[in-house]
Design a protein around this motif. Sequence first.
Motif, PDB file in Angstrom:
ATOM      1  N   ALA A 181       0.980  -1.145   0.164  1.00 30.39           N
ATOM      2  CA  ALA A 181      -0.099   0.045   0.069  1.00 30.39           C
ATOM      3  C   ALA A 181       0.679   1.279  -0.154  1.00 30.39           C
ATOM      4  O   ALA A 181       1.754   1.400   0.895  1.00 30.39           O
ATOM      5  N   LEU A 182       0.550   2.035  -0.993  1.00 31.69           N
ATOM      6  CA  LEU A 182       1.553   3.287  -1.055  1.00 31.69           C
ATOM      7  C   LEU A 182       0.556   4.266  -0.913  1.00 31.69           C
ATOM      8  O   LEU A 182      -0.333   4.628  -1.688  1.00 31.69           O
ATOM      9  N   VAL A 183       0.744   5.042   0.543  1.00 34.64           N
ATOM     10  CA  VAL A 183      -0.267   6.059   0.889  1.00 34.64           C
ATOM     11  C   VAL A 183       0.352   7.519   0.883  1.00 34.64           C
ATOM     12  O   VAL A 183       1.496   7.746   1.231  1.00 34.64           O
ATOM     13  N   GLY A 184      -0.459   8.192   1.123  1.00 30.23           N
ATOM     14  CA  GLY A 184       0.098   9.835   1.041  1.00 30.23           C
ATOM     15  C   GLY A 184      -1.200  10.859   0.602  1.00 30.23           C
ATOM     16  O   GLY A 184      -2.071  10.243   0.065  1.00 30.23           O
ATOM     17  N   PRO A 185      -0.801  12.024   0.763  1.00 31.36           N
ATOM     18  CA  PRO A 185      -2.072  13.073   0.259  1.00 31.36           C
ATOM     19  C   PRO A 185      -2.290  12.817  -1.275  1.00 31.36           C
ATOM     20  O   PRO A 185      -1.460  12.355  -1.969  1.00 31.36           O
ATOM     21  N   ARG A 186      -3.424  13.449  -1.501  1.00 26.91           N
ATOM     22  CA  ARG A 186      -3.562  13.864  -3.136  1.00 26.91           C
ATOM     23  C   ARG A 186      -2.670  14.627  -3.665  1.00 26.91           C
ATOM     24  O   ARG A 186      -1.968  15.388  -3.005  1.00 26.91           O
ATOM     25  N   GLN A 187      -2.294  14.382  -5.001  1.00 27.29           N
ATOM     26  CA  GLN A 187      -1.448  15.403  -5.659  1.00 27.29           C
ATOM     27  C   GLN A 187       0.042  15.174  -5.340  1.00 27.29           C
ATOM     28  O   GLN A 187       0.764  16.142  -5.468  1.00 27.29           O
ATOM     29  N   VAL A 188       0.294  13.986  -4.800  1.00 28.72           N
ATOM     30  CA  VAL A 188       1.876  14.149  -4.212  1.00 28.72           C
ATOM     31  C   VAL A 188       2.602  13.179  -5.097  1.00 28.72           C
ATOM     32  O   VAL A 188       3.767  13.246  -4.936  1.00 28.72           O
ATOM     33  N   GLY A 189       1.880  12.568  -6.040  1.00 32.02           N
ATOM     34  CA  GLY A 189       2.833  11.706  -7.050  1.00 32.02           C
ATOM     35  C   GLY A 189       2.843  10.384  -6.656  1.00 32.02           C
ATOM     36  O   GLY A 189       3.678   9.526  -7.589  1.00 32.02           O
ATOM     37  N   LYS A 190       1.706   9.795  -6.083  1.00 25.11           N
ATOM     38  CA  LYS A 190       1.642   8.433  -5.900  1.00 25.11           C
ATOM     39  C   LYS A 190       1.503   7.687  -7.343  1.00 25.11           C
ATOM     40  O   LYS A 190       2.265   6.634  -7.306  1.00 25.11           O
ATOM     41  N   THR A 191       0.464   8.100  -7.937  1.00 24.29           N
ATOM     42  CA  THR A 191       0.200   7.269  -9.401  1.00 24.29           C
ATOM     43  C   THR A 191       1.460   7.309 -10.226  1.00 24.29           C
ATOM     44  O   THR A 191       1.967   6.392 -10.959  1.00 24.29           O
ATOM     45  N   THR A 192       1.985   8.538 -10.386  1.00 31.72           N
ATOM     46  CA  THR A 192       3.333   8.629 -11.334  1.00 31.72           C
ATOM     47  C   THR A 192       4.439   7.637 -10.837  1.00 31.72           C
ATOM     48  O   THR A 192       4.984   7.066 -11.623  1.00 31.72           O
ATOM     49  N   LEU A 193       4.619   7.676  -9.554  1.00 34.13           N
ATOM     50  CA  LEU A 193       5.843   6.773  -9.084  1.00 34.13           C
ATOM     51  C   LEU A 193       5.480   5.465  -9.164  1.00 34.13           C
ATOM     52  O   LEU A 193       6.169   4.735  -9.726  1.00 34.13           O
ATOM     53  N   ALA A 194       3.998   5.017  -8.859  1.00 32.41           N
ATOM     54  CA  ALA A 194       3.752   3.375  -9.099  1.00 32.41           C
ATOM     55  C   ALA A 194       3.985   3.133 -10.702  1.00 32.41           C
ATOM     56  O   ALA A 194       4.634   2.007 -10.963  1.00 32.41           O
ATOM     57  N   LEU A 195       3.477   3.800 -11.504  1.00 34.45           N
ATOM     58  CA  LEU A 195       3.439   3.369 -12.854  1.00 34.45           C
ATOM     59  C   LEU A 195       4.809   3.557 -13.444  1.00 34.45           C
ATOM     60  O   LEU A 195       5.174   2.703 -14.241  1.00 34.45           O
ATOM     61  N   GLN A 196       5.623   4.596 -12.944  1.00 30.97           N
ATOM     62  CA  GLN A 196       7.068   4.544 -13.361  1.00 30.97           C
ATOM     63  C   GLN A 196       7.974   3.365 -12.896  1.00 30.97           C
ATOM     64  O   GLN A 196       8.779   2.640 -13.698  1.00 30.97           O
ATOM     65  N   ILE A 197       7.868   2.873 -11.750  1.00 33.57           N
ATOM     66  CA  ILE A 197       8.610   1.792 -11.105  1.00 33.57           C
ATOM     67  C   ILE A 197       8.137   0.429 -11.871  1.00 33.57           C
ATOM     68  O   ILE A 197       8.792  -0.459 -11.813  1.00 33.57           O
ATOM     69  N   VAL A 198       6.733   0.387 -12.061  1.00 32.22           N
ATOM     70  CA  VAL A 198       6.407  -0.945 -12.715  1.00 32.22           C
ATOM     71  C   VAL A 198       6.929  -0.984 -14.224  1.00 32.22           C
ATOM     72  O   VAL A 198       7.530  -1.929 -14.695  1.00 32.22           O
TER      73      VAL A 198
END
Length: 400
Positions: A21-38
Amino acid sequence: MIPRDLEDKLHNALKNMPVVALVGPRQVGKTTLALQIVQDNIRKKSSYLDLELDTDLSKLSDTEGYLKLFKNQLLIIDEVQRKPDLFRVLRGLVDIRKRAGEKAGQFLLLGSASRDLLQQSSETLAGRIRYLELSPFSVMETYKNDPLGFNPLKLWFRGGFPDSYLATTDDESWEWRSDFISSYVERDIPLMGPQVSATRMKTFWSMLAHYHGQQIVLSEIGKSLEVSHTTIRSYLDILTDFYMVRQVQPWAGNTKKRLIKSPKIYLRDTGILHKLLNISDFDSLLGHPVVGASWEGFVAENIIVNLSNKWRYSYYRTTTQTEIDLVLEGPGSQVWAIEIKRSAAPTIRKTFHTACEDIGATRKFVVYSGMERFPMPEKTEAIGLIDFLKLIKALDTPTT
């Protein structure tokens, strides 16, 4: 794109745990990081589901049947708190796949709130999930991205949310933060559960900014907003659970001194703090009464987010105002006392050393705005923020 320090930890977690689970506030870059690392690191087919989209959310009307379609894949599920009954199904699927030999890298969950996510998964996915928190850009991340052009004052003033920090102008950064705050209180917080008047929450958030770096008196704020202190406590917990506020707990060791028992409050992102206080340019910040507390919160947050789970943090303050800004307790019974100063020529009050004796400090630091490292009286060391963070990192890095 500024590389995130969490990337290696996320990669390692996906190699070792079935659910991350990658958690944190909105607009902090969770989706960007997840897709990049995959894309860069995971040699496994992956799929992405965004539960903010009605079309994707509707796919989970038969949750178990849909998720079974992704055997031997990594499924990324964004805004997972929108589907709280998902965790029960995930547990069954993880256990079935484990028996079939598929152990790690099954699900990557992205969430913008901690409370619902933790409550729903703490029991059902115990031992099967690892949590990682992604914060706004830290000093170390921006420094490593551009050491020669590194400007900590820009990060301090604008805050670390990517769209605010990377905005082309200060005015554009200001507008983004204004939109962010409005969106959070009008849409995001209600969407994720708590039903609180947007106007009242924004007013409370703005009032809280004036208590930045202090202990708050809940009854005083409640009287101003015409609600009970228990309601104010719930508002504070909401902003804490949504990663907007950090409550630093008081030191809990043994001492004969009378200690302040209430937590110290910081708005976690100084860019948001400055917007709520209507500080629209850097010169205004330097002349504002909050400037010292703002810098203290900026330094404290950067230290805290860079600590491993081997460390505990707190603050120390007695009823006679003897205090330590930040106390770190780490491996090997280390107790570090930290005084935070914005001045490039810091001085220390005698009460700091008294407080260090109270807690049994093994090392004493003054983290200040300069870059040099030098000794100060009574075995205290002045050190810049970057060097201090490198010091913590070195201690947490295993030796071969």
